[in-house]
Structures are given as C-alpha cells and as structure tokens.
Design a protein around this motif. Structure first.
Motif, PDB file in Angstrom:
ATOM      1  N   THR A 107       0.843  -1.190   0.000  1.00  0.00           N
ATOM      2  CA  THR A 107       0.000   0.000   0.000  1.00  0.00           C
ATOM      3  C   THR A 107       0.883   1.246   0.000  1.00  0.00           C
ATOM      4  O   THR A 107       1.877   1.313   0.719  1.00  0.00           O
ATOM      5  CB  THR A 107      -0.899   0.002   1.246  1.00  0.00           C
ATOM      6  N   HIS A 108       0.512   2.202  -0.828  1.00  0.00           N
ATOM      7  CA  HIS A 108       1.192   3.486  -0.838  1.00  0.00           C
ATOM      8  C   HIS A 108       0.146   4.585  -0.683  1.00  0.00           C
ATOM      9  O   HIS A 108      -1.056   4.302  -0.677  1.00  0.00           O
ATOM     10  CB  HIS A 108       1.969   3.685  -2.149  1.00  0.00           C
ATOM     11  N   THR A 109       0.604   5.810  -0.566  1.00  0.00           N
ATOM     12  CA  THR A 109      -0.343   6.924  -0.507  1.00  0.00           C
ATOM     13  C   THR A 109       0.130   8.029  -1.446  1.00  0.00           C
ATOM     14  O   THR A 109       1.285   8.051  -1.870  1.00  0.00           O
ATOM     15  CB  THR A 109      -0.478   7.515   0.913  1.00  0.00           C
ATOM     16  N   CYS A 118       4.475   9.838  -0.852  1.00  0.00           N
ATOM     17  CA  CYS A 118       3.796   8.727  -0.205  1.00  0.00           C
ATOM     18  C   CYS A 118       4.149   8.858   1.265  1.00  0.00           C
ATOM     19  O   CYS A 118       5.318   8.771   1.637  1.00  0.00           O
ATOM     20  CB  CYS A 118       4.297   7.400  -0.767  1.00  0.00           C
ATOM     21  N   LEU A 148       3.747   6.947   3.655  1.00  0.00           N
ATOM     22  CA  LEU A 148       4.260   5.725   4.290  1.00  0.00           C
ATOM     23  C   LEU A 148       5.749   5.521   4.007  1.00  0.00           C
ATOM     24  O   LEU A 148       6.438   4.833   4.745  1.00  0.00           O
ATOM     25  CB  LEU A 148       3.477   4.499   3.792  1.00  0.00           C
ATOM     26  N   HIS A 149       6.194   6.095   2.907  1.00  0.00           N
ATOM     27  CA  HIS A 149       7.607   5.918   2.514  1.00  0.00           C
ATOM     28  C   HIS A 149       8.153   7.250   2.016  1.00  0.00           C
ATOM     29  O   HIS A 149       8.686   7.352   0.908  1.00  0.00           O
ATOM     30  CB  HIS A 149       7.735   4.863   1.404  1.00  0.00           C
ATOM     31  N   MET A 157       9.716   7.906  -1.640  1.00  0.00           N
ATOM     32  CA  MET A 157       8.702   8.106  -2.662  1.00  0.00           C
ATOM     33  C   MET A 157       8.193   9.536  -2.660  1.00  0.00           C
ATOM     34  O   MET A 157       7.413   9.933  -1.798  1.00  0.00           O
ATOM     35  CB  MET A 157       7.522   7.154  -2.449  1.00  0.00           C
TER      36      MET A 157
END
Ligand SMILES: [Cu+2]
Length: 111
Positions: free
Chosen positions: A64-66, A97, A99-100, A104
C-alpha cells in the motif's frame, strides 16, 4: 546440426547512456498517468499537465502506498488501486507517499 550462435554484443549496450550533462535527471514528462512501480517509486517522478487535467496514480506495487499533495489530504492507494486528483490551478505541486516519504516523492507541474 544445431547451431547456437549467440551474439556476443549484449553487454556493450549499457555504456552509452547518460550524456545529458546535468546532475538533475528528472525531466518532466507530459502525462496524466503515474504508476507506483515496484521498489518504492513514482514513475515518472515529475510530470507536466495542463490546468484542469486529472492525474491518476495507479499502484502496481505489492504494498500500500499513498499520494499526498502538499497541503491536501492523504489518499491511501492499495495494491492494484488508483487515485485521481484534478489540478485546476497552475503551479508546481510536490507530493509524497506518507508511508515511505524518504523514498517516494514526485512533482506535478501544472501549466
Ligand atoms: Cu509508499
């Protein structure tokens, strides 16, 4: 009689890349489609669109990314899912993203 004539030139192909000179390698790409490809990247990283166009991010990765554009809400994008954001106002919009965020990030340049 069987012949195995493998061309021996394959390894020579890797050398001729990278003559642009500048250290920045993120030329804007005119597209409204961005993929989250495997290995935590937005591809292409920098895109250019016209005002009023809608950009779609599609997650092709296994995680999962955002997509969070500066100052806007965070959109979670699961594996195989996508999110679309319309850009009405010209400007340069950075996004990450969340989360990362170290790996990203990207940019949408709206003309
Ligand atoms: Cu991510």
């Amino acid at each position: 009689m069987r012949k195995f004539l493998l061309p021996a030139v394959a390894a020579a192909a890797l050398v001729a890349v990278g003559c642009a000179g500048s250290g920045e390698s993120s030329e804007p790409v005119a597209t409204t489609e961005v993929e989250m490809v495997k290995s935590y990247r937005f591809d292409p990283k920098v895109i250019e669109v016209e005002a009023g166009e809608t950009v779609t991010w599609t997650n092709e990765d296994n995680f999962t990314h955002t997509v969070q554009v500066d100052g806007q809400e965070d959109h979670k994008v699961g594996k195989g899912e996508s999110v679309s954001i319309t850009f009405d106002t010209p400007g340069t919009y950075r996004y990450v993203c969340t989360l990362h965020s170290k790996d990203m990030d990207g940019e949408v340049i709206v003309k």
